[in-house]
Design a protein around this motif. Structure first.
Motif, PDB file in Angstrom:
ATOM      1  N   PRO A   5       0.798  -1.232   0.000  1.00 34.56           N
ATOM      2  CA  PRO A   5       0.000   0.000   0.000  1.00 34.56           C
ATOM      3  C   PRO A   5       0.829   1.280   0.000  1.00 34.56           C
ATOM      4  O   PRO A   5       0.417   2.281  -0.596  1.00 34.56           O
ATOM      5  CB  PRO A   5      -0.848  -0.115   1.276  1.00 34.56           C
ATOM      6  CG  PRO A   5      -0.256  -1.223   2.076  1.00 34.56           C
ATOM      7  CD  PRO A   5       0.425  -2.130   1.107  1.00 34.56           C
ATOM      8  N   THR A   6       2.013   1.264   0.640  1.00 32.76           N
ATOM      9  CA  THR A   6       2.844   2.474   0.621  1.00 32.76           C
ATOM     10  C   THR A   6       3.428   2.719  -0.763  1.00 32.76           C
ATOM     11  O   THR A   6       3.477   3.863  -1.239  1.00 32.76           O
ATOM     12  CB  THR A   6       3.965   2.373   1.668  1.00 32.76           C
ATOM     13  OG1 THR A   6       3.383   2.248   2.971  1.00 32.76           O
ATOM     14  CG2 THR A   6       4.855   3.605   1.632  1.00 32.76           C
ATOM     15  N   VAL A   7       3.865   1.662  -1.428  1.00 34.72           N
ATOM     16  CA  VAL A   7       4.366   1.804  -2.799  1.00 34.72           C
ATOM     17  C   VAL A   7       3.253   2.324  -3.698  1.00 34.72           C
ATOM     18  O   VAL A   7       3.467   3.221  -4.541  1.00 34.72           O
ATOM     19  CB  VAL A   7       4.909   0.462  -3.321  1.00 34.72           C
ATOM     20  CG1 VAL A   7       5.360   0.590  -4.775  1.00 34.72           C
ATOM     21  CG2 VAL A   7       6.068  -0.028  -2.454  1.00 34.72           C
ATOM     22  N   GLU A   8       2.070   1.794  -3.522  1.00 37.21           N
ATOM     23  CA  GLU A   8       0.915   2.240  -4.311  1.00 37.21           C
ATOM     24  C   GLU A   8       0.593   3.696  -4.026  1.00 37.21           C
ATOM     25  O   GLU A   8       0.345   4.486  -4.945  1.00 37.21           O
ATOM     26  CB  GLU A   8      -0.287   1.353  -3.981  1.00 37.21           C
ATOM     27  CG  GLU A   8      -1.484   1.575  -4.873  1.00 37.21           C
ATOM     28  CD  GLU A   8      -2.558   0.518  -4.647  1.00 37.21           C
ATOM     29  OE1 GLU A   8      -3.280   0.205  -5.616  1.00 37.21           O
ATOM     30  OE2 GLU A   8      -2.678   0.016  -3.513  1.00 37.21           O
ATOM     31  N   ILE A  14       2.901  10.654  -6.834  1.00 37.11           N
ATOM     32  CA  ILE A  14       3.764  11.132  -7.918  1.00 37.11           C
ATOM     33  C   ILE A  14       2.948  11.371  -9.179  1.00 37.11           C
ATOM     34  O   ILE A  14       3.131  12.382  -9.880  1.00 37.11           O
ATOM     35  CB  ILE A  14       4.907  10.129  -8.175  1.00 37.11           C
ATOM     36  CG1 ILE A  14       5.856  10.076  -6.968  1.00 37.11           C
ATOM     37  CG2 ILE A  14       5.676  10.500  -9.442  1.00 37.11           C
ATOM     38  CD1 ILE A  14       6.875   8.953  -7.035  1.00 37.11           C
ATOM     39  N   VAL A  15       2.042  10.460  -9.494  1.00 34.47           N
ATOM     40  CA  VAL A  15       1.182  10.613 -10.675  1.00 34.47           C
ATOM     41  C   VAL A  15       0.364  11.893 -10.567  1.00 34.47           C
ATOM     42  O   VAL A  15       0.269  12.679 -11.527  1.00 34.47           O
ATOM     43  CB  VAL A  15       0.266   9.394 -10.844  1.00 34.47           C
ATOM     44  CG1 VAL A  15      -0.806   9.658 -11.895  1.00 34.47           C
ATOM     45  CG2 VAL A  15       1.079   8.155 -11.223  1.00 34.47           C
ATOM     46  N   LYS A 288       5.776   4.542 -12.702  1.00 30.74           N
ATOM     47  CA  LYS A 288       6.010   3.232 -12.095  1.00 30.74           C
ATOM     48  C   LYS A 288       7.472   2.811 -12.236  1.00 30.74           C
ATOM     49  O   LYS A 288       8.052   2.242 -11.303  1.00 30.74           O
ATOM     50  CB  LYS A 288       5.095   2.198 -12.737  1.00 30.74           C
ATOM     51  CG  LYS A 288       3.611   2.397 -12.423  1.00 30.74           C
ATOM     52  CD  LYS A 288       2.756   1.335 -13.112  1.00 30.74           C
ATOM     53  CE  LYS A 288       1.287   1.522 -12.784  1.00 30.74           C
ATOM     54  NZ  LYS A 288       0.428   0.512 -13.445  1.00 30.74           N
ATOM     55  N   ALA A 289       8.061   3.082 -13.375  1.00 30.68           N
ATOM     56  CA  ALA A 289       9.471   2.730 -13.578  1.00 30.68           C
ATOM     57  C   ALA A 289      10.370   3.519 -12.632  1.00 30.68           C
ATOM     58  O   ALA A 289      11.344   2.977 -12.083  1.00 30.68           O
ATOM     59  CB  ALA A 289       9.870   2.966 -15.030  1.00 30.68           C
ATOM     60  N   ILE A 290      10.061   4.792 -12.432  1.00 33.86           N
ATOM     61  CA  ILE A 290      10.852   5.608 -11.511  1.00 33.86           C
ATOM     62  C   ILE A 290      10.721   5.083 -10.077  1.00 33.86           C
ATOM     63  O   ILE A 290      11.710   4.984  -9.339  1.00 33.86           O
ATOM     64  CB  ILE A 290      10.421   7.089 -11.590  1.00 33.86           C
ATOM     65  CG1 ILE A 290      10.804   7.694 -12.955  1.00 33.86           C
ATOM     66  CG2 ILE A 290      11.026   7.900 -10.451  1.00 33.86           C
ATOM     67  CD1 ILE A 290      12.291   7.856 -13.197  1.00 33.86           C
ATOM     68  N   VAL A 291       9.511   4.723  -9.671  1.00 31.93           N
ATOM     69  CA  VAL A 291       9.318   4.142  -8.337  1.00 31.93           C
ATOM     70  C   VAL A 291      10.097   2.841  -8.213  1.00 31.93           C
ATOM     71  O   VAL A 291      10.737   2.574  -7.190  1.00 31.93           O
ATOM     72  CB  VAL A 291       7.819   3.943  -8.031  1.00 31.93           C
ATOM     73  CG1 VAL A 291       7.623   3.072  -6.788  1.00 31.93           C
ATOM     74  CG2 VAL A 291       7.140   5.295  -7.845  1.00 31.93           C
ATOM     75  N   ASN A 292      10.086   2.016  -9.242  1.00 31.13           N
ATOM     76  CA  ASN A 292      10.872   0.775  -9.205  1.00 31.13           C
ATOM     77  C   ASN A 292      12.358   1.062  -8.994  1.00 31.13           C
ATOM     78  O   ASN A 292      13.045   0.345  -8.254  1.00 31.13           O
ATOM     79  CB  ASN A 292      10.686  -0.013 -10.506  1.00 31.13           C
ATOM     80  CG  ASN A 292       9.372  -0.764 -10.561  1.00 31.13           C
ATOM     81  OD1 ASN A 292       8.560  -0.695  -9.644  1.00 31.13           O
ATOM     82  ND2 ASN A 292       9.153  -1.481 -11.640  1.00 31.13           N
ATOM     83  N   VAL A 369       7.565  -3.750  -5.995  1.00 34.63           N
ATOM     84  CA  VAL A 369       7.811  -3.073  -7.266  1.00 34.63           C
ATOM     85  C   VAL A 369       6.638  -3.326  -8.212  1.00 34.63           C
ATOM     86  O   VAL A 369       5.879  -4.277  -8.047  1.00 34.63           O
ATOM     87  CB  VAL A 369       9.130  -3.548  -7.934  1.00 34.63           C
ATOM     88  CG1 VAL A 369      10.336  -3.019  -7.185  1.00 34.63           C
ATOM     89  CG2 VAL A 369       9.180  -5.061  -8.049  1.00 34.63           C
ATOM     90  N   HIS A 370       6.537  -2.446  -9.183  1.00 40.36           N
ATOM     91  CA  HIS A 370       5.483  -2.566 -10.193  1.00 40.36           C
ATOM     92  C   HIS A 370       5.874  -3.614 -11.224  1.00 40.36           C
ATOM     93  O   HIS A 370       6.903  -3.479 -11.900  1.00 40.36           O
ATOM     94  CB  HIS A 370       5.251  -1.226 -10.878  1.00 40.36           C
ATOM     95  CG  HIS A 370       4.686  -0.171  -9.975  1.00 40.36           C
ATOM     96  ND1 HIS A 370       3.346  -0.082  -9.683  1.00 40.36           N
ATOM     97  CD2 HIS A 370       5.302   0.837  -9.301  1.00 40.36           C
ATOM     98  CE1 HIS A 370       3.147   0.950  -8.866  1.00 40.36           C
ATOM     99  NE2 HIS A 370       4.311   1.520  -8.619  1.00 40.36           N
TER     100      HIS A 370
END
Length: 608
Positions: A5-8, A14-15, A288-292, A369-370
């Motif tokens: 949930p925190t990653v989400e 960010i979005v 999503k790639a940046i978060v990864n 990760v996404h």
């Protein structure tokens, strides 16, 4: 497993924050794909100039129906990591022909070695070399001759710079092509020990040079887990390599086959590629790639330099991130790798323990990760949880090991080395900065001591040698930010501060400069923003002021009455720099943005 949930939540934040800038960026990608500069739009004179030097590929390029790959190379043979690239273009042209395509070197970019420039005046060009590389990449791709791009670069500022430049041509597919690390040499912990002995005057120059030469001994990336190898990790987590390409040694058949596969894959993923499978860079590098990439950085204890580089890369794609995003992710991402400077292992041992394939598989299993990102190869990030191998000379990919081959180096997310990712935001009346906890003993996460203020690292070393720092002390090194002097790394501080700590003193560093991606051990608040230049809080700190740095609380404060502190006159700024070409970068220093936004003059000036 479902996404944490925190990653989400961080991704959603960010979005939302990036909605307008990302929309403008994707509009640019669409316009350039439909109406941008391309070979068929060039005049006969333009085109003739473009293929005049192509020798046996002239007719194919002239015909206009083939896929032409632009190679942007950071080759030089002074930088060990990039020395293997010397013959890559020659080989890649052959592999392009195998796929009915062509390849041309679109241009070269500078590749600075921070190992050579550490502690020297030339280190003040280091961060801005990233922006120079971005500009050079844009010039290379501005000819409109290419349908895809292969980027040859590995080290500290080079990969971020290549991406920043290529993202402005985000309609093109781009594959980053690494060359791999050198074999293991002198263990990094032993190298660190010799450096500290030298700092104490117990080891001479001859012995130090022998140790350094045994550490950095052949072509390939340095084996410690600094910024260069963190770059390679992030490119895997973003899906911009061929799967598993990061840490395969140079000059091996497997490395050659991975590069060959990268060339072939590029010809498939262009807008007019043979597979009808367009994968433009601007769509691959999304939120999503940046978060990864951030999650990978935290999970492996990667370089603090990416607290600056990732915001710059993201901005080039219309994505806005900040250190609070990193801090939030750090609170839930466990440290599953124990690689120097956090541990004793080097990247070769990390690779042998399961490396990127195991790391990605474990992060996917943990929902950190996404999975659903657009990669340059495969259907999702799951295709990067694979190890490359050769089967009768043919490149194949095998599933990642289900368990780590060495749990002293790699562990599952359920039993990590530490429960958090070890890169924390610290903030207070001295501003905001980064604290890498993953390499620091938790007993030293809180330091409270009188300040000793310096304006360059040479002065710190002189004070150390004079015995003036043999006490509990917070060393403040200011006027080291992007606008002051280009934000050099202050890696030369690591041995003397490490010696003081080993002597039993409570020691910390607070600076608006950077530390090396391999720095650790000594608690440090780095990248302090606002920087001292222009009157930031560090410019008001005086010798003897008590500073409290606490990673547990995320605080960095000078314990002086607020009214008194604000009433102080800021310290005078150092004189303008000359020599080693630094005067040529005055415009970059004047235009540079704050560290949390990437410290980039070109993105700031372009209002990105």
């Amino acid at each position: 497993m479902s996404l944490h949930p925190t990653v989400e939540a961080v991704t959603a934040r960010i979005v939302e924050r990036s909605a307008d800038s990302r929309r403008r960026y994707l509009d640019l990608v669409a316009r350039e794909a439909d109406k941008g500069l391309r070979r068929e739009a060039l005049s006969c004179s333009n085109l003739a100039h473009g293929f005049a030097g192509a020798e046996e590929d002239q007719a194919t390029i002239r015909g206009g129906r083939s896929f032409n790959i632009g190679i942007v190379t950071a080759y030089n043979d002074m930088l060990s990591a990039h020395q293997p690239y010397g013959r890559y273009p020659e080989q890649m042209k052959v592999w392009a022909r195998e796929a009915g395509a062509t390849a041309q070197v679109a241009g070269g970019v500078p590749a600075m070695c921070d190992g050579v420039t550490q502690g020297q005046s030339s280190m003040e060009l280091s961060l801005f070399s990233r922006d120079t590389i971005a500009l050079s990449t844009a010039i290379a791709l501005s000819h409109g001759m290419f349908e895809g791009v292969a980027m040859l670069g590995i080290c500290d500022k080079i990969v971020p710079g290549l991406l920043m430049g290529a993202l402005r041509f985000g309609h093109l597919p781009v594959v980053l092509v690494p060359a791999g690390p050198m074999p293991s040499g002198l263990p990094n912990k032993e190298k660190q020990r010799i450096r500290q002995l030298h700092a104490e005057g117990k080891v001479g120059e001859k012995e130090l040079l022998e140790a350094e030469s045994a550490s950095y001994h052949s072509p390939g990336t340095c084996t410690f887990y600094g910024t260069a190898n963190s770059n390679q990790m992030m490119m895997e987590l973003m899906g911009l390599h061929m799967p598993g390409a990061a840490f395969v040694h140079p000059a091996t058949e497997l490395r050659q086959q991975l590069t060959r596969a990268a060339v072939h894959q590029l010809t498939r993923i262009g807008k007019d590629g043979g597979a009808n499978d367009w994968r433009p860079l601007g769509h691959c590098v999304d939120e999503k790639a940046i978060v990864n990439a951030i999650v990978g950085l935290l999970a492996t204890g990667g370089s603090t330099n990416h607290a600056i580089h990732l915001p710059a890369i993201a901005r080039a794609a219309g994505i806005l991130i900040d250190w609070e995003d990193v801090d939030a992710l750090s609170s839930v991402v466990p440290l599953i790798a124990n690689v120097y400077p956090a541990g004793a292992a080097d990247v070769n041992q990390f690779h042998e323990a399961g490396g990127m394939a195991y790391t990605i598989a474990e992060l996917l299993r943990a929902g950190l990760v996404h999975r659903d990102i657009l990669t340059v190869a495969g259907e999702s990030l799951a295709d990067y949880a694979l190890e490359p191998d050769l089967d009768d000379g043919q490149l194949v990919w095998r599933p990642a090991p289900e368990t780590s081959r060495d749990e002293t180096i790699l562990r599952p997310a359920a039993a990590p080395f530490r429960p958090d990712g070890g890169l924390r935001l610290v903030q207070g009346n001295l501003g905001r900065g980064s604290f890498k906890t993953s390499a620091v003993d938790p007993e030293r996460w809180t330091i409270e001591a009188p300040a000793r203020v310096f304006e360059d690292q040479a002065a710190v070393n002189a004070a150390f040698k004079a015995g003036e720092l043999d006490r509990d002390v917070v060393v403040v090194v200011r006027f080291q930010g992007p606008r002051a002097n280009g934000m050099p790394e202050l890696h030369k501080l690591t041995p003397p501060l490490g010696v003081l700590q080993d002597r039993g003193f409570r020691v910390a560093l607070v600076t608006d400069g950077r530390m090396s991606g391999a720095s650790g051990k000594v608690p440090a608040a780095i990248h302090m923003t606002p920087e001292a230049h222009g009157g930031g809080p560090l410019a008001r700190v005086r010798d003897g002021d008590v500073i409290r740095l606490c990673a547990h609380q995320g605080r960095v404060d000078v314990l002086v009455d607020d009214a008194e502190f604000l009433a102080r006159e800021p310290a005078s700024e150092p004189e303008a720099m000359e020599g080693t070409g630094r005067e040529l970068f005055a415009l970059f220093r004047q235009a540079a943005d704050e560290a949390e936004r990437g410290g980039s003059p070109i993105l700031a000036a372009a209002k990105l």
